[in-house]
Design a protein around this motif. Structure first.
Motif, PDB file in Angstrom:
ATOM      1  N   VAL A 148      72.258  55.934  70.441  1.00  0.00           N
ATOM      2  CA  VAL A 148      71.033  56.047  71.237  1.00  0.00           C
ATOM      3  C   VAL A 148      70.269  54.728  71.268  1.00  0.00           C
ATOM      4  CG1 VAL A 148      68.779  57.156  71.383  1.00  0.00           C
ATOM      5  CG2 VAL A 148      70.798  58.531  70.913  1.00  0.00           C
ATOM      6  N   VAL A 149      70.024  54.135  70.107  1.00  0.00           N
ATOM      7  CA  VAL A 149      69.231  52.899  70.057  1.00  0.00           C
ATOM      8  C   VAL A 149      69.951  51.773  70.784  1.00  0.00           C
ATOM      9  CG1 VAL A 149      68.294  51.114  68.539  1.00  0.00           C
ATOM     10  CG2 VAL A 149      67.985  53.519  67.965  1.00  0.00           C
ATOM     11  N   GLY A 150      71.245  51.624  70.551  1.00  0.00           N
ATOM     12  CA  GLY A 150      71.992  50.561  71.210  1.00  0.00           C
ATOM     13  C   GLY A 150      71.947  50.673  72.718  1.00  0.00           C
ATOM     14  N   LEU A 151      72.112  51.881  73.240  1.00  0.00           N
ATOM     15  CA  LEU A 151      72.102  52.070  74.692  1.00  0.00           C
ATOM     16  C   LEU A 151      70.703  51.926  75.273  1.00  0.00           C
ATOM     17  CD1 LEU A 151      74.683  54.960  75.102  1.00  0.00           C
ATOM     18  CD2 LEU A 151      75.007  52.534  75.602  1.00  0.00           C
ATOM     19  N   GLU A 152      69.668  52.307  74.514  1.00  0.00           N
ATOM     20  CA  GLU A 152      68.303  52.077  74.998  1.00  0.00           C
ATOM     21  C   GLU A 152      68.014  50.589  75.090  1.00  0.00           C
ATOM     22  OE1 GLU A 152      66.039  56.168  73.508  1.00  0.00           O
ATOM     23  OE2 GLU A 152      65.814  54.326  72.341  1.00  0.00           O
ATOM     24  N   VAL A 153      68.445  49.820  74.095  1.00  0.00           N
ATOM     25  CA  VAL A 153      68.262  48.364  74.151  1.00  0.00           C
ATOM     26  C   VAL A 153      69.045  47.788  75.326  1.00  0.00           C
ATOM     27  CG1 VAL A 153      68.719  46.188  72.964  1.00  0.00           C
ATOM     28  CG2 VAL A 153      67.770  48.110  71.694  1.00  0.00           C
ATOM     29  N   ALA A 154      70.277  48.257  75.516  1.00  0.00           N
ATOM     30  CA  ALA A 154      71.093  47.774  76.633  1.00  0.00           C
ATOM     31  C   ALA A 154      70.413  48.044  77.968  1.00  0.00           C
ATOM     32  CB  ALA A 154      72.472  48.438  76.590  1.00  0.00           C
ATOM     33  N   ALA A 155      69.886  49.250  78.138  1.00  0.00           N
ATOM     34  CA  ALA A 155      69.220  49.606  79.385  1.00  0.00           C
ATOM     35  C   ALA A 155      67.966  48.761  79.605  1.00  0.00           C
ATOM     36  CB  ALA A 155      68.858  51.091  79.381  1.00  0.00           C
ATOM     37  N   THR A 156      67.207  48.556  78.542  1.00  0.00           N
ATOM     38  CA  THR A 156      65.981  47.757  78.655  1.00  0.00           C
ATOM     39  C   THR A 156      66.310  46.318  79.020  1.00  0.00           C
ATOM     40  OG1 THR A 156      64.891  49.158  77.013  1.00  0.00           O
ATOM     41  CG2 THR A 156      63.908  47.004  77.446  1.00  0.00           C
ATOM     42  N   ALA A 157      67.282  45.725  78.324  1.00  0.00           N
ATOM     43  CA  ALA A 157      67.659  44.331  78.596  1.00  0.00           C
ATOM     44  C   ALA A 157      68.207  44.174  80.010  1.00  0.00           C
ATOM     45  CB  ALA A 157      68.681  43.862  77.563  1.00  0.00           C
TER      46      ALA A 157
END
Length: 400
Positions: A148-157
């Motif tokens: 979850v955290v990795g994909l949220e960071v990916a989406a934000t970036a």
């Protein structure tokens, strides 16, 4: 008068202090906040906080909730003396307690690469501050771990404009968090936003150069990037409890009242592990569990009937999509899907009984679904599959 000591100034710890006062607790309350911040919520750290330098996570305690609560900011618990009911702190102070609440949470699992300042983690405000500054100065990002955290960071970036690659060791994204049908739709969301996701790939090497990072995968592929973020899971911060002799198994073991083996000591939030009928101890790393477990511990300390546990619930925001899950969505017999790919609701059944649900950009359905599962209500699959009947009406019918 000794009172209650809370170790951990995160969401769960701050909520426990406020709940104690709300339940009428009049004795002193002290919170040891190892971070140099007042208790705060963490979900925004991997999302809006990275986009907006003026953004700050919501505070857990407001002025009203702070009444007679002693915040020891930047002070760490070093040792517990269970016999003397004392906490020894990093300043050398000895805090006596009647009740002790352990709320140290979790720490980010680390990759075996040291002294690499272009490799980031996301757990607290300083982590997120450093990551936001690095994202601003970068064009390329590799995210290691498709949770979850990795994909949220990916989406934000990606929404900021970076080229993003996600590397995941297992054969699909979100294997620990969501069922495969939801994971497939989330992957499609990243595909549509031109994020490359590589599954079944393990990082073998990471070399930092003057202008970036070279990340080597197990198959020999090298990914060139400006920076990397590792989101490979969390581990419970059990060292203090273990050293004190409290039973730990994937967290600090607790009963239904959040009490440890020592009934004057409680563990809450991400740190607490609970076993139902001899099952494998489970922890819940969710915003909702931080609140619920804190309220249960506070009510027990005050001799008040604790709130009833609700079905586990969490959400993630990625790009413009909001995904929410409640109850059991793994190991089910079948799923009923209502709606289209943009706005949909899924109902998960086991032995013809509703056990879980998920919404994809359909948050209006989540409230009645949570109430349905909390009450143990189960519409028949035939009724649930009729999309002319709203979820709210299904709830009403299930009550009759």
């Amino acid at each position: 008068m000794t009172g209650t000591v809370i170790i951990g100034g995160g969401h769960a710890g701050g909520t426990a202090a406020a709940a104690l006062r709300r339940y009428g607790y009049t004795r002193p309350i002290s919170i040891l906040c190892e971070e140099s911040y007042r208790p705060y919520e963490r979900p925004l750290l991997s999302k809006e906080f990275l986009r907006n330098a003026d953004s700050r996570p919501p505070a857990v305690l407001d002025d009203e909730g702070d009444v007679d609560i002693i915040l020891k900011v930047g002070e760490k618990a070093e040792r517990l003396n269970l016999k003397e009911k004392t906490v020894i702190t990093s300043s050398g102070a000895a805090l006596n307690y009647d009740s002790l609440i352990l709320a140290m949470g979790v720490v980010a699992r680390r990759l075996p690469f040291d002294n690499i300042n272009r490799l980031h983690y996301v757990r607290d405000i300083p982590d997120a501050d450093n990551l936001r500054n690095a994202i601003k100065a970068s064009k390329r990002l590799v995210v290691i771990g498709a949770g979850v955290v990795g994909l949220e960071v990916a989406a934000t970036a990606r929404s900021i404009g970076l080229d993003v690659i996600v590397v995941e060791a297992s054969n699909r994204i979100l294997g620990r968090n969501v069922p495969i049908d939801i994971a497939s739709d989330i992957r499609a969301l990243h595909d549509a936003n031109k994020v490359e996701i590589i599954c079944g790939a393990t990082v073998q090497g990471l070399i930092q150069n003057s202008d970036g990072l070279d990340i080597t995968l197990e198959d020999g592929t090298t990914l060139r990037t400006d920076m990397a973020v590792a989101g490979i899971g969390m581990r419970p911060a059990v060292a203090l409890a273990e050293e004190a002799g409290l039973p730990c198994d994937n967290g600090v073991m607790v009963n239904d009242q959040q009490q440890t083996e020592d009934p004057s000591i409680y563990a809450i939030g991400d740190l607490a592990a609970r076993s139902d009928s001899g099952s494998v101890p489970e922890r819940l790393e969710t915003w909702a569990n931080a609140i619920e477990s804190a309220q249960i511990a506070a009510a027990t300390i005050c001799g008040t009937e604790p709130p009833k546990r609700r079905a586990p619930w969490f959400w993630t925001d990625q790009y413009d999509a909001n995904i929410q899950l409640v109850g059991q969505t793994h190991d089910t017999d079948f799923v009923l899907r209502r709606g289209d790919g943009v706005h949909s609701t899924r109902l998960y059944y086991k032995s013809q009984t509703l056990v879980g649900a998920a919404t994809f950009n359909n948050a209006k359905d989540m409230g009645p679904l949570r109430r349905m599962l909390d009450a143990g209500l189960s519409p028949s699959p035939d009724d649930a599959g009729c999309e002319t009947v709203s979820i709210r009406d299904l709830l009403k019918r299930s009550r009759t």
